[in-house]
Write an enzyme that holds these catalytic residues in place. Structure first.
Site, PDB file in Angstrom:
ATOM      1  N   ASP A 131      -3.609  -5.278   5.882  1.00  0.00           N
ATOM      2  CA  ASP A 131      -2.676  -5.779   6.897  1.00  0.00           C
ATOM      3  C   ASP A 131      -2.549  -4.789   8.053  1.00  0.00           C
ATOM      4  O   ASP A 131      -2.550  -5.188   9.226  1.00  0.00           O
ATOM      5  CB  ASP A 131      -1.310  -6.031   6.261  1.00  0.00           C
TER       6      ASP A 131
ATOM      7  N   ASP B 211      -6.082 -14.988   3.309  1.00  0.00           N
ATOM      8  CA  ASP B 211      -4.953 -14.254   2.739  1.00  0.00           C
ATOM      9  C   ASP B 211      -3.924 -15.211   2.166  1.00  0.00           C
ATOM     10  O   ASP B 211      -3.341 -14.970   1.101  1.00  0.00           O
ATOM     11  CB  ASP B 211      -4.331 -13.371   3.825  1.00  0.00           C
TER      12      ASP B 211
END
Length: 447
Positions: free
Chosen positions: A367, A252
């Site tokens: 997330d 990420d």
């Protein structure tokens, strides 16, 4: 005829300067001397013949603007904490009450290495192998999504997302509700189940991929994230789960911050085209389908990204700074007939709603999923101290991420800080604090 109108540069109680004819240099010198002596130039006369008074930036107005920005930022931080908390609470409650998601019935195809009886060294390399296999699949699918978006294959992308939503809202939801009813011993006939599932799935598809009430859309996105998290918890090996969380956090970081990162390219491309990122992939605190809500990807830009809780910037300079020009919004360079231009008339008619959208908080569903995977995996071992510690760690990491977002005013990855804190808190609590507390309790030592 004089080159300057009478009274253009004289201050209060001062006579206008006499302009000597035929000597522009002397005229400019005289005017410069008056300005250096502290005489502030007045503005040109208005339409009614009266001189326009220059506007000053009121100090109280700037303070109110700053307070509004801070209030708006705090409001949207809460708007982000609440859905994350609800998603993690759903996962923890399900893990604690429904044994289906903690019972080992198999593993994902992407994790071929899962020997529960192996030693620690073997489990380490098996977990790394499984994690990198899953990461490779994530990278390939992300690149495929970007290629399709670059080529404007919107129908293929929407078909892909609609098929995924269908599976989650109908199949996964049916399994979830069936196991919940079984766990709580609630009888229900198949006709009622079919009627409920049909309405539940159709309403979810409409809210996610078309239009619907904002709260209903948010509820469906939270539920989808919780269902995906429960699936990962059930079908991922124990050690692979923790290694995968760490690997995906690093990915990420790379995908968002690198100049050629896939997610950064996707966001910048959407910004250039004026498109809205797909609502099925993004949780937003404001309506996603009304106006564009992407992050400015230009290097060195001072504009606030829409995912930032800080909705704007206060005025620069001292409070008594002279205002020379009104604030202007960027002009859309597209021609009027461009099909990619999204509802300019609607946005102009409702500027308040557009401003709300620009300041809205946005967080990827990935997330939500991996926050819930971490907390749910911690709760699957039955230690509430560890579960609460991981929950608090994720919220602290998310708060730090939002602080950095307000400082740097650019898109930031939401996984690394929260997942790092969560993993540290998990192992510190489960391996240090819990044995320490149990030893104190067994020896009847009270601190």
């Amino acid at each position: 005829m004089s080159a300057y109108p009478d009274g253009a540069f004289h201050g209060p109680g001062q006579e206008p300067p006499v302009l000597p004819p035929g000597n522009p240099a002397a005229t400019i010198d005289d005017i410069s001397v008056q300005i250096r002596e502290g005489q502030r130039p007045a503005s040109t006369p208005g339409p009614d013949g009266q001189p326009r008074q220059p506007r000053r930036r009121n100090s109280s107005t700037s303070v109110e603007e700053e307070e509004e920005v801070l209030k708006y930022g705090a409001e949207h931080v809460i708007m982000l904490f609440v859905p994350v908390t609800i998603c993690m609470a759903i996962v923890v409650a399900t893990i604690s009450s429904v044994t289906f998601y903690t019972r080992r019935d198999g593993y994902l195809v992407y994790t071929p290495f899962h020997d529960d009886q192996a030693d620690a060294g073997t489990k380490v390399w098996q977990s790394l192998a499984n994690a990198f296999i899953v990461l490779g699949i994530v990278v390939v699918m992300t690149i495929l999504l970007i290629v399709l978006y670059k080529c404007r294959c919107y129908k293929i992308i929407h078909g892909w997302l609609i098929a995924t939503s269908l599976i989650l809202l109908f199949l996964f939801s049916y399994i979830f509700f069936g196991e919940v009813l079984t766990a709580y011993n609630i009888p229900l006939d198949y006709i009622t189940v079919a009627f409920f599932m049909w309405n539940f799935g159709v309403v979810g598809m409409v809210c996610i991929h078309w239009k619907g009430p904002l709260l209903l859309q948010q509820a469906y996105l939270i539920l989808i994230s919780a269902l995906m998290a429960l699936t990962f918890i059930k079908y991922l090996p124990d050690w692979t789960t923790w290694v995968l969380l760490a690997v995906l956090s690093v990915w990420d970081l790379v995908a968002v911050l690198c100049p050629k990162g896939p997610l950064r390219i996707l966001v910048e491309t959407a910004e250039e085209r004026g498109d809205t990122l797909f609502p099925a992939l993004i949780y937003s605190s404001t309506v996603m389908y009304q106006v564009v809500g992407t992050v400015d990807g230009q290097e060195g830009s001072n504009s606030t990204p829409p995912s930032s809780p800080m909705g704007g910037q206060g005025p620069h300079g001292p409070p008594d700074q002279w205002e020379t020009s009104p604030r202007r919004r960027p002009v859309n360079p597209r021609p009027p007939g461009d099909p990619n231009q999204r509802r300019p008339a609607a946005n102009a008619a409702n500027p308040r709603q557009e401003d709300q959208e620009e300041r809205g908080v946005k967080l990827g569903l990935g997330d939500f999923i991996f926050y819930s995977v971490l907390v749910g995996k911690a709760s699957s071992y039955g230690d509430w101290n560890t579960t609460i510690a991981c929950f608090v760690a994720i919220l602290i990491g998310l708060c730090f991420t939002l602080m950095l977002l307000a400082i740097f005013k650019k898109a930031l990855p939401a996984l690394p800080i929260s997942i790092c804190f969560g993993i540290i808190f998990y192992f510190a609590t489960s391996q240090l604090m819990t044995p320490f507390c149990e030893a104190l309790a067994s020896n009847q030592v009270f601190i």
